[in-house]
Design an enzyme around this catalytic site. Structure first.
Site, PDB file in Angstrom:
ATOM      1  N   GLU A 170       0.550  -1.196  -0.377  1.00  0.00           N
ATOM      2  CA  GLU A 170       0.316  -0.122   0.223  1.00  0.00           C
ATOM      3  C   GLU A 170       0.768   1.214  -0.015  1.00  0.00           C
ATOM      4  O   GLU A 170       2.152   1.573   0.574  1.00  0.00           O
ATOM      5  CB  GLU A 170      -0.742  -0.290   1.204  1.00  0.00           C
ATOM      6  CG  GLU A 170      -1.637  -1.131   0.757  1.00  0.00           C
ATOM      7  CD  GLU A 170      -3.337  -0.129   0.989  1.00  0.00           C
ATOM      8  OE1 GLU A 170      -3.243   0.642   0.056  1.00  0.00           O
ATOM      9  OE2 GLU A 170      -4.168  -0.460   1.312  1.00  0.00           O
ATOM     10  N   ASP A 171       0.327   2.369  -0.702  1.00  0.00           N
ATOM     11  CA  ASP A 171       1.399   3.448  -0.597  1.00  0.00           C
ATOM     12  C   ASP A 171       1.267   4.565   0.881  1.00  0.00           C
ATOM     13  O   ASP A 171       1.916   5.378   1.282  1.00  0.00           O
ATOM     14  CB  ASP A 171       0.296   4.450  -1.653  1.00  0.00           C
ATOM     15  CG  ASP A 171      -1.183   4.556  -1.418  1.00  0.00           C
ATOM     16  OD1 ASP A 171      -1.482   4.488  -0.799  1.00  0.00           O
ATOM     17  OD2 ASP A 171      -1.666   5.819  -2.216  1.00  0.00           O
ATOM     18  N   ARG A 182       0.692  12.295  -9.063  1.00  0.00           N
ATOM     19  CA  ARG A 182       1.511  11.159  -8.715  1.00  0.00           C
ATOM     20  C   ARG A 182       2.805  11.012  -9.309  1.00  0.00           C
ATOM     21  O   ARG A 182       3.804  10.468  -8.735  1.00  0.00           O
ATOM     22  CB  ARG A 182       1.059  10.160  -9.463  1.00  0.00           C
ATOM     23  CG  ARG A 182      -0.479  10.289  -9.009  1.00  0.00           C
ATOM     24  CD  ARG A 182      -0.661   8.863  -9.490  1.00  0.00           C
ATOM     25  NE  ARG A 182      -2.556   8.938 -10.072  1.00  0.00           N
ATOM     26  CZ  ARG A 182      -3.434   7.853  -8.623  1.00  0.00           C
ATOM     27  NH1 ARG A 182      -2.350   7.583  -8.207  1.00  0.00           N
ATOM     28  NH2 ARG A 182      -4.594   8.177  -8.683  1.00  0.00           N
ATOM     29  N   ASP A 238      -4.511   5.478   6.401  1.00  0.00           N
ATOM     30  CA  ASP A 238      -4.929   6.092   6.099  1.00  0.00           C
ATOM     31  C   ASP A 238      -6.094   6.170   7.543  1.00  0.00           C
ATOM     32  O   ASP A 238      -6.526   5.157   8.611  1.00  0.00           O
ATOM     33  CB  ASP A 238      -5.813   6.946   5.795  1.00  0.00           C
ATOM     34  CG  ASP A 238      -6.657   8.130   5.297  1.00  0.00           C
ATOM     35  OD1 ASP A 238      -6.152   9.056   6.607  1.00  0.00           O
ATOM     36  OD2 ASP A 238      -7.492   8.928   4.920  1.00  0.00           O
ATOM     37  N   PHE A 251      -2.683  15.773   4.457  1.00  0.00           N
ATOM     38  CA  PHE A 251      -3.537  15.569   2.658  1.00  0.00           C
ATOM     39  C   PHE A 251      -2.021  15.300   1.537  1.00  0.00           C
ATOM     40  O   PHE A 251      -1.231  16.274   1.676  1.00  0.00           O
ATOM     41  CB  PHE A 251      -4.358  16.222   1.562  1.00  0.00           C
ATOM     42  CG  PHE A 251      -5.229  15.529   0.971  1.00  0.00           C
ATOM     43  CD1 PHE A 251      -5.958  14.120   1.082  1.00  0.00           C
ATOM     44  CD2 PHE A 251      -4.493  15.030  -0.665  1.00  0.00           C
ATOM     45  CE1 PHE A 251      -5.931  13.360   0.731  1.00  0.00           C
ATOM     46  CE2 PHE A 251      -4.609  14.374  -1.621  1.00  0.00           C
ATOM     47  CZ  PHE A 251      -5.929  13.561  -1.330  1.00  0.00           C
TER      48      PHE A 251
HETATM   49  P1  IMP Z   1      -8.295   4.521   3.504  1.00  0.00           P
HETATM   50  O1  IMP Z   1      -8.753   4.010   3.355  1.00  0.00           O
HETATM   51  O2  IMP Z   1      -8.294   5.597   4.311  1.00  0.00           O
HETATM   52  O3  IMP Z   1      -6.596   3.739   4.933  1.00  0.00           O
HETATM   53  O4  IMP Z   1      -7.153   5.051   3.001  1.00  0.00           O
HETATM   54  C1  IMP Z   1      -6.126   4.335   1.358  1.00  0.00           C
HETATM   55  C2  IMP Z   1      -6.448   5.075   0.131  1.00  0.00           C
HETATM   56  O5  IMP Z   1      -7.390   6.206   0.156  1.00  0.00           O
HETATM   57  C3  IMP Z   1      -4.453   4.822   0.120  1.00  0.00           C
HETATM   58  O6  IMP Z   1      -4.231   4.222  -0.852  1.00  0.00           O
HETATM   59  C4  IMP Z   1      -4.701   6.410  -0.668  1.00  0.00           C
HETATM   60  O7  IMP Z   1      -5.078   6.036  -2.378  1.00  0.00           O
HETATM   61  C5  IMP Z   1      -5.926   7.000  -0.641  1.00  0.00           C
HETATM   62  N1  IMP Z   1      -5.361   8.659   0.264  1.00  0.00           N
HETATM   63  C6  IMP Z   1      -5.699   8.424   2.007  1.00  0.00           C
HETATM   64  N2  IMP Z   1      -4.799   9.237   2.721  1.00  0.00           N
HETATM   65  C7  IMP Z   1      -4.215   9.992   1.507  1.00  0.00           C
HETATM   66  C8  IMP Z   1      -3.749  11.624   1.030  1.00  0.00           C
HETATM   67  O8  IMP Z   1      -2.984  11.926   2.284  1.00  0.00           O
HETATM   68  N3  IMP Z   1      -3.303  11.261   0.112  1.00  0.00           N
HETATM   69  C9  IMP Z   1      -3.240  10.764  -1.147  1.00  0.00           C
HETATM   70  N4  IMP Z   1      -3.975  10.170  -0.944  1.00  0.00           N
HETATM   71  C10 IMP Z   1      -5.014   8.997   0.077  1.00  0.00           C
END
Ligand code: IMP
Length: 177
Positions: free
Chosen positions: A99-100, A165, A103, A152
């Site tokens: 995962e990148d 990106r 969050d 963010f």
């Molecule tokens: P989660 O489901 O909220 O944990 O988010 C996972 C996905 O949301 C990541 O793989 C990102 O693609 C996107 N994401 C979450 N936080 C950010 C951020 O700060 N910037 C850009 N994309 C985010």
């Protein structure tokens, strides 16, 4: 660039690369003889995945899944949808999900459920960045790069509305209301 946003560096490319060196040696220690299946989560993990796998000097296989949970806003919709399924069989494999960013944890948790149902031999998570203060559901990250503040972030594969990106550093977006 949107006139309502400023982009500031948060994690420089040298620190990102040093972090990936560390992650690659941790992964090599645990997976060297396992021919792991490394699954990247598109699109955000593509740059990280490319840098990570090129540091692994043993056989690995790769595939990608794609999910959507964000529109063009900076807030998650809370609904995770599988947009690209996995083509490679998972049963009996040692699987590492890449995962990148974790969050809220909803995406990772959804994907772990999806992969678990395919009965891998083992299943672990590697994440380049983590925002623990935003968590809505608990997620165990086995290989963690860096914790980031509640901002963010963009760059190094991570987007805001499909932009940024290609930035080599991880940056944060300052919203100007
Ligand atoms: P989660 O489901 O909220 O944990 O988010 C996972 C996905 O949301 C990541 O793989 C990102 O693609 C996107 N994401 C979450 N936080 C950010 C951020 O700060 N910037 C850009 N994309 C985010």
């Amino acid at each position: 660039m949107s006139p309502q946003a400023k982009i500031h560096p948060l994690i420089r490319r040298e620190k990102i690369q040093a972090t990936i060196d560390r992650l690659a040696s941790e992964i090599a220690r645990d997976y060297r003889d396992k021919n792991p299946l490394i699954i990247g989560v598109l699109k955000g993990s593509f740059v990280f995945m490319a840098d990570l796998v090129r540091r692994l000097d043993f056989p690995v296989e790769m595939d990608f899944v794609r999910v959507s949970s964000y529109g063009n806003q900076c807030e998650t919709s809370g609904k995770v949808k599988l947009v690209r399924c996995l083509a490679t069989p998972v049963k009996g494999r040692d699987v590492l999900l890449v995962e990148d960013i974790v969050d809220t944890g909803l995406t990772t948790s959804f994907l772990l459920g999806y992969l678990k149902r395919k009965r891998p031999n083992s299943l672990k998570v590697c994440a380049l960045t983590n925002k623990p203060c935003r968590r809505k559901t608990p997620v165990a990250i086995d290989y963690l790069g860096l914790e980031v503040p509640d901002k963010f972030i963009v760059g190094y594969g991570i987007d805001w509305d499909e932009k940024y990106r290609n930035l080599p550093d991880i940056c944060f977006v300052e919203m100007e209301c």
